[in-house]
Structures are given as C-alpha cells and as structure tokens.
Design an enzyme around this catalytic site. Sequence first.
Site, short mmCIF file in Angstrom:
data_model
loop_
_atom_site.label_atom_id
_atom_site.label_comp_id
_atom_site.label_asym_id
_atom_site.label_seq_id
_atom_site.Cartn_x
_atom_site.Cartn_y
_atom_site.Cartn_z
CD GLN A 1 53.07 31.91 58.70
OE1 GLN A 1 53.57 33.06 58.91
NE2 GLN A 1 52.56 31.45 59.40
CE LYS B 1 52.40 35.58 61.99
NZ LYS B 1 53.41 34.64 61.43
CG ASP C 1 59.35 34.31 62.37
OD1 ASP C 1 58.50 34.70 63.15
OD2 ASP C 1 59.15 34.28 61.29
N1 L34 Z 1 57.64 32.17 60.07
N2 L34 Z 1 55.94 30.61 60.50
C1 L34 Z 1 56.84 31.78 60.88
N3 L34 Z 1 56.69 32.57 62.07
C2 L34 Z 1 55.65 32.00 63.06
O1 L34 Z 1 55.22 32.79 64.15
C3 L34 Z 1 54.81 31.21 62.66
N4 L34 Z 1 53.38 30.73 63.39
C4 L34 Z 1 53.40 29.24 63.59
C5 L34 Z 1 53.12 28.58 61.98
N5 L34 Z 1 54.21 29.40 61.08
C6 L34 Z 1 54.87 30.41 61.43
C7 L34 Z 1 52.35 31.42 63.50
O2 L34 Z 1 52.23 32.48 63.14
C8 L34 Z 1 51.99 29.17 64.17
N6 L34 Z 1 51.64 30.54 63.97
C9 L34 Z 1 50.30 30.99 64.34
C10 L34 Z 1 49.89 32.25 64.30
C11 L34 Z 1 48.53 32.72 64.74
C12 L34 Z 1 47.60 31.87 65.18
C13 L34 Z 1 48.00 30.49 65.35
C14 L34 Z 1 49.07 30.09 64.81
C15 L34 Z 1 46.31 32.36 65.45
O3 L34 Z 1 45.90 33.65 65.55
N7 L34 Z 1 45.28 31.41 65.93
C16 L34 Z 1 44.01 31.73 66.21
C17 L34 Z 1 43.22 30.90 65.41
C18 L34 Z 1 43.19 31.20 64.04
C19 L34 Z 1 42.38 30.27 63.17
O4 L34 Z 1 40.96 30.48 63.28
O5 L34 Z 1 42.85 29.55 62.17
C20 L34 Z 1 43.75 31.58 67.86
O6 L34 Z 1 42.85 32.13 68.30
O7 L34 Z 1 44.39 30.79 68.39
#
Ligand code: L34
Length: 295
Positions: free
Chosen positions: A98, A54, A121
């Site tokens: 987060q 982020k 958020d």
């Molecule tokens: N406050 N907490 C708050 N806001 C959020 O919007 C989140 N979330 C969820 C968990 N807690 C939070 C996230 O940011 C889930 N989440 C999130 C963000 C990004 C990705 C997955 C979940 C992401 O970029 N995933 C990648 C893989 C990353 C890896 O290798 O671990 C993808 O391509 O899906």
Amino acid sequence: MTARIVSGTEVAKEIREELKAEITELKEKHNIVPGLVTILVGEDPASQSYVSAKNKTAHAIGINSEQVTLDADTPEEELLSLVEKYNEDDSINGILVQLPLPKHIDEGKILNTINPDKDVDGFHPVNIGRMVLGENCFLPCTPHGVLELLARSGVETSGAEVVILGRSNIVGKPMANLMLQKRESGNATVTLCHTRTKDMAEHCRRADIIIAAAGVAKLVTADMVKDGVAIMDVGVNRIGVTESGKAKLAGDVDFESVKEKASVITPVPGGVGPMTITMLMKNTVQSAKMKANLI
Ligand code: L34
C-alpha cells in the site's frame, strides 16, 4: 439536466458476484484458490481502512488473503526481503504494497522488486510498459475501475473529448494512456491537465467526459462544465470529521452543483473507491489463471 448517479458500490457488487463464480469454478475444476498478500507500513488511518477493506473483500469472494502490517520505522531492507519472500511463495498470486510508504523507503525500489507476474497493482515498470503498448498485463486498479464504470454505465468513449485532471503515476498518467488506446472504453481524444495547466476551466468546458484525480476537494464547479458531461470523480479528500467522529469525504467535483448539469456522475464516497478495491480482486484472479495457463 439532472445527472444519473452511477453507484460504484453497486457496480462493484455486480463484478464481485462474477468473480465469486469464477473463483468457485477455479476451485472445483482446477483446485486453485487465488492468494493475495497486502503489506501496510505504518499507521496512516486512510491506508489502514483501504487495506482492511481489500482483505475483507478478498475473503468475502473466496480469495486467500493475508495482511502484513509493519511499523512505520521498518527498514527498507526488511520490506525488500518480505517482498522477495512472497515472490517465491507459490501460494501467493498477488502482492500489494500500500502507498504511500514512509519517507525513508524508496518506493520505486520496492515496486521494482515485486515480481511483475504478481504485481496486481500494475505499478511495476514492466507492466506499465506492457500497458502502454496495449499488451496483456495487470491494469492499475483505479484507472481499470474507471474504465469498467464507464463501460457498465453506457458512457460512449469512442471519439469523446476526455479531460483528465491530475498526472499521478497511479491514476492520471495510466488513465490518459488507457483512454487513448484502440480498445473498449478507449478511442478518446485525451487532454491531461495538471498544476501548470494555464486554463483548466477552459479545457473542462470542452469535455464530454471529465475524470477528476487532482486530490483537491471540490475543484470542479458547475461553471466549468458543459451540459451533459459525464463525470468520474476519483478524489477522496478528507475535509473534516462528522459528528460521529468519522472522516467527512469530498470528491474533486462539487457534486451538488455539477450534478444539475451532468448526464452521469459518480458520488464520493461510493463511486470510484469501491471499484479500485474490486479491480484488485479481478487482477488477483487473473494472476492465478495466468499462472495455471488458463488465460
Ligand atoms: N499500492 N496503494 C496501492 N494500491 C492502490 O490501489 C492504492 N490506492 C490509492 C492509495 N494507495 C494505494 C487505493 O487503494 C487509493 N486507494 C483507495 C482505495 C479505496 C478507496 C479509496 C482509495 C475507497 O474505498 N474509498 C471509499 C471511502 C473510504 C473511506 O471512508 O475512507 C469510497 O467510497 O470512495
């Protein structure tokens, strides 16, 4: 039918380019630089990687972003004062704490303390209320990302049977609400399945669109979907480690088999995840514009 694979990575890139141009204009015309603070409590590796992504993304498009990392045993009071400090800070347009938080911290209490005008958020009860009423507000990032993906990949939602798996506060519940609203990427007939649903497979088989956010790896299999279904896979399940030591990820959908029947499908990784991060940027820019009465 073999599915068109919709890359969230590509769509997110496209949106980031649009935001970058908006941010440049904000700076040039109004001398405004949007500010974001991300707060991470503890050392959960997945949370660490999301929060650092982020911040990196924010910097890359011209948002001023700072990350605060606190020890896992930080008292609730200390986190509350930190949030209050940023509520008062004029250079900050968005505050993100987060989730999940360590067990000794009351999540609701923290989210309630964030100024709704900085709640990028979209988790504050005031913003959830506004969302349900269809008023202008910050939409929660993951559902918002799914709406954008559907719109930008040409999936018709109006009149569609949409089945959502999972009833979490951050995905399932807001997602269901947004999909039934009279709005673009809405107007759907919505079914929300959860752990007490009697026959999830039967609901899935009726679906024109499945949004899977149950947090169960490969929950949705080919026998559970109809030909031509559109699939948005929100699951990011860690199912082991690769040879290089990185986490091996799987969605809530059995991608290999389901892609042979679907018309559209998002991969994991590279689907909804990158959209979540980009929608946070969009909300932060929206917040800065709202503060300056530009929208
Ligand atoms: N406050 N907490 C708050 N806001 C959020 O919007 C989140 N979330 C969820 C968990 N807690 C939070 C996230 O940011 C889930 N989440 C999130 C963000 C990004 C990705 C997955 C979940 C992401 O970029 N995933 C990648 C893989 C990353 C890896 O290798 O671990 C993808 O391509 O899906």
